[in-house]
Design an enzyme around this catalytic site. Structure first.
Site, mmCIF file in Angstrom:
data_model
loop_
_atom_site.group_PDB
_atom_site.id
_atom_site.type_symbol
_atom_site.label_atom_id
_atom_site.label_comp_id
_atom_site.label_asym_id
_atom_site.label_seq_id
_atom_site.Cartn_x
_atom_site.Cartn_y
_atom_site.Cartn_z
ATOM 1 N N ASP A 1 109.345 55.469 17.083
ATOM 2 C CA ASP A 1 108.078 55.100 17.711
ATOM 3 C C ASP A 1 108.356 54.278 18.961
ATOM 4 O O ASP A 1 108.906 53.185 18.887
ATOM 5 C CB ASP A 1 107.223 54.294 16.731
ATOM 6 C CG ASP A 1 105.877 53.911 17.320
ATOM 7 O OD1 ASP A 1 104.899 54.629 17.090
ATOM 8 O OD2 ASP A 1 105.804 52.870 18.021
ATOM 9 N N TYR B 1 106.637 49.911 26.530
ATOM 10 C CA TYR B 1 107.846 49.274 26.010
ATOM 11 C C TYR B 1 108.993 49.350 27.016
ATOM 12 O O TYR B 1 109.963 48.600 26.905
ATOM 13 C CB TYR B 1 108.305 49.917 24.699
ATOM 14 C CG TYR B 1 107.321 49.862 23.561
ATOM 15 C CD1 TYR B 1 106.166 49.082 23.618
ATOM 16 C CD2 TYR B 1 107.539 50.604 22.405
ATOM 17 C CE1 TYR B 1 105.270 49.047 22.569
ATOM 18 C CE2 TYR B 1 106.657 50.574 21.351
ATOM 19 C CZ TYR B 1 105.518 49.802 21.433
ATOM 20 O OH TYR B 1 104.632 49.790 20.378
ATOM 21 N N LYS C 1 103.151 56.442 23.679
ATOM 22 C CA LYS C 1 101.777 55.978 23.865
ATOM 23 C C LYS C 1 101.455 55.836 25.350
ATOM 24 O O LYS C 1 102.321 55.476 26.148
ATOM 25 C CB LYS C 1 101.579 54.629 23.161
ATOM 26 C CG LYS C 1 102.060 54.599 21.725
ATOM 27 C CD LYS C 1 101.909 53.215 21.112
ATOM 28 C CE LYS C 1 102.652 53.122 19.797
ATOM 29 N NZ LYS C 1 104.121 53.009 19.980
ATOM 30 N N HIS D 1 97.204 53.730 23.637
ATOM 31 C CA HIS D 1 97.806 52.518 23.083
ATOM 32 C C HIS D 1 96.762 51.466 22.683
ATOM 33 O O HIS D 1 96.892 50.833 21.639
ATOM 34 C CB HIS D 1 98.783 51.935 24.110
ATOM 35 C CG HIS D 1 99.868 51.106 23.505
ATOM 36 N ND1 HIS D 1 101.114 50.962 24.080
ATOM 37 C CD2 HIS D 1 99.908 50.371 22.370
ATOM 38 C CE1 HIS D 1 101.865 50.171 23.325
ATOM 39 N NE2 HIS D 1 101.148 49.793 22.295
ATOM 40 N N LYS E 1 111.218 47.428 13.058
ATOM 41 C CA LYS E 1 112.234 47.445 14.106
ATOM 42 C C LYS E 1 113.229 46.310 13.885
ATOM 43 O O LYS E 1 112.902 45.251 13.344
ATOM 44 C CB LYS E 1 111.586 47.350 15.486
ATOM 45 C CG LYS E 1 110.993 45.993 15.853
ATOM 46 C CD LYS E 1 111.891 45.208 16.774
ATOM 47 C CE LYS E 1 111.203 43.922 17.223
ATOM 48 N NZ LYS E 1 112.104 43.038 17.973
ATOM 49 N N SER E 2 114.454 46.568 14.290
ATOM 50 C CA SER E 2 115.509 45.568 14.262
ATOM 51 C C SER E 2 116.619 46.058 15.178
ATOM 52 O O SER E 2 116.730 47.259 15.437
ATOM 53 C CB SER E 2 116.052 45.378 12.838
ATOM 54 O OG SER E 2 117.133 44.448 12.837
ATOM 55 N N VAL E 3 117.418 45.147 15.682
ATOM 56 C CA VAL E 3 118.612 45.550 16.427
ATOM 57 C C VAL E 3 119.867 45.222 15.619
ATOM 58 O O VAL E 3 120.980 45.458 16.088
ATOM 59 C CB VAL E 3 118.675 44.862 17.810
ATOM 60 C CG1 VAL E 3 117.534 45.336 18.698
ATOM 61 C CG2 VAL E 3 118.661 43.339 17.675
ATOM 62 N N ARG F 1 120.308 45.139 8.951
ATOM 63 C CA ARG F 1 118.870 45.106 8.682
ATOM 64 C C ARG F 1 118.254 46.487 8.840
ATOM 65 O O ARG F 1 117.368 46.880 8.073
ATOM 66 C CB ARG F 1 118.194 44.108 9.627
ATOM 67 C CG ARG F 1 116.714 43.906 9.379
ATOM 68 C CD ARG F 1 116.412 43.276 8.032
ATOM 69 N NE ARG F 1 117.150 42.049 7.814
ATOM 70 C CZ ARG F 1 116.788 40.862 8.319
ATOM 71 N NH1 ARG F 1 115.727 40.751 9.083
ATOM 72 N NH2 ARG F 1 117.525 39.790 8.066
ATOM 73 N N ASN G 1 116.281 48.112 5.730
ATOM 74 C CA ASN G 1 114.858 48.439 5.796
ATOM 75 C C ASN G 1 114.547 49.816 5.225
ATOM 76 O O ASN G 1 113.486 50.021 4.625
ATOM 77 C CB ASN G 1 114.367 48.362 7.247
ATOM 78 C CG ASN G 1 114.182 46.937 7.729
ATOM 79 O OD1 ASN G 1 114.108 46.003 6.938
ATOM 80 N ND2 ASN G 1 114.107 46.756 9.045
#
Length: 280
Positions: free
Chosen positions: A46, A51, A76, A109, A233-235, A239, A243
């Site tokens: 997504d 962004y 979006k 959006h 979301k994570s970088v 994690r 998730n």
């Protein structure tokens, strides 16, 4: 890890119920994060024009070795492009940035009811063009409330397939979910763990201890049990992998109800009836 379930949309297409979000991930970090997610089994990404990382999402998918048709991608329309001609150009720009000839799901959006003379209907009708010509396989909205959706319902030919809204245990949005269920609009939940604000809640911690899972996994599983489509979301690679590891356990009906009862109508993001930000 068990397979991620698919949700059937009102146009007959399917969407993976679990995906990876790239909101607030810096462009320089996006390709690596998306690559890690794809390696971990994510098949739904997504993103959004606002962004600023569509290009990197496309690059990661292109380098993954996966067929384009095996990865579901959402983008979006930016808030500055609601006028039909602007929307047409912006959609083309999103396709170019991603490097695709179609987008699986394209959303408005924000409704921006205080801008553009309050006209998001003409914007929606422009998205219908993308749907009809096949460049958007499905179209939908984000942050729309029931009164926004009713207006679209009475003035459009193609109903939204999806409404992406803020949902988490402290903001359950039952009125929006009920309206969407009545009109076969799938619900996507952004900020699914309230930016971490719910993770120390005693009810959630207690359920996590019983399940042998982390509080974040329990909250994500709560969304799945309720039918929400989610894309945390994570970088952080660990994690990202944690998730998606939520398909080997379930919550009881009582546990789902206990988490739902935590609702405080607490937003982490803006009020859709007041939000009017257009990037410079």
């Amino acid at each position: 890890m068990s397979a991620v379930p698919d949700i059937m949309l009102n146009n007959g297409r399917t969407i993976p119920q679990f995906g990876f979000g790239v909101f607030q991930i810096k462009p320089g970090d996006t390709a690596e994060a998306v690559s890690t997610a794809l390696e971990a089994g994510y098949r739904h990404i997504d993103t959004a024009e606002m962004y600023g990382n569509e290009k990197e999402v496309g690059e990661a998918i292109g380098k993954s070795g996966l067929d384009r048709g095996d990865v579901f991608v959402t983008s979006k329309l930016g808030n500055g492009f609601h006028r039909p001609e602007d929307a047409r150009k912006a959609f083309g720009d999103s396709l170019d940035a991603l490097g695709f000839d179609y987008i699986d799901l394209f959303l408005i959006h924000w409704p921006l009811p205080t801008r553009y003379g309050g006209d998001y209907v003409s914007t929606w009708k422009t998205l219908e063009e993308f749907y009809r010509d096949g460049r958007a396989r499905s179209i939908g909205v984000s942050n729309f409330q029931p009164h926004h959706l009713r207006r679209l319902h009475g003035a459009s030919e193609v109903p939204p397939a999806v409404n992406q809204i803020e949902i988490h245990p402290y903001l359950t949005q039952p009125d929006v979910r009920v309206f969407c269920a009545e009109h076969q609009i799938a619900v996507e939940a952004w900020s699914p763990i309230a930016q971490g604000n719910v993770l120390e809640d005693p009810t959630i911690v207690s359920i996590a201890n019983r399940a042998g899972k982390s509080p974040a996994q329990v909250v994500l599983r709560w969304h799945i049990e309720r039918g929400d489509i989610i894309f945390p979301k994570s970088v952080t690679p660990a994690r990202i992998k944690e998730n998606i590891d939520i398909f080997d356990f379930g919550l009881s009906g009582e546990e789902v109800e206990a988490i739902t009862a935590l609702n405080k109508n607490d937003r982490t993001g803006p009020d859709p009836d007041k939000f009017d930000m257009v990037p410079d």
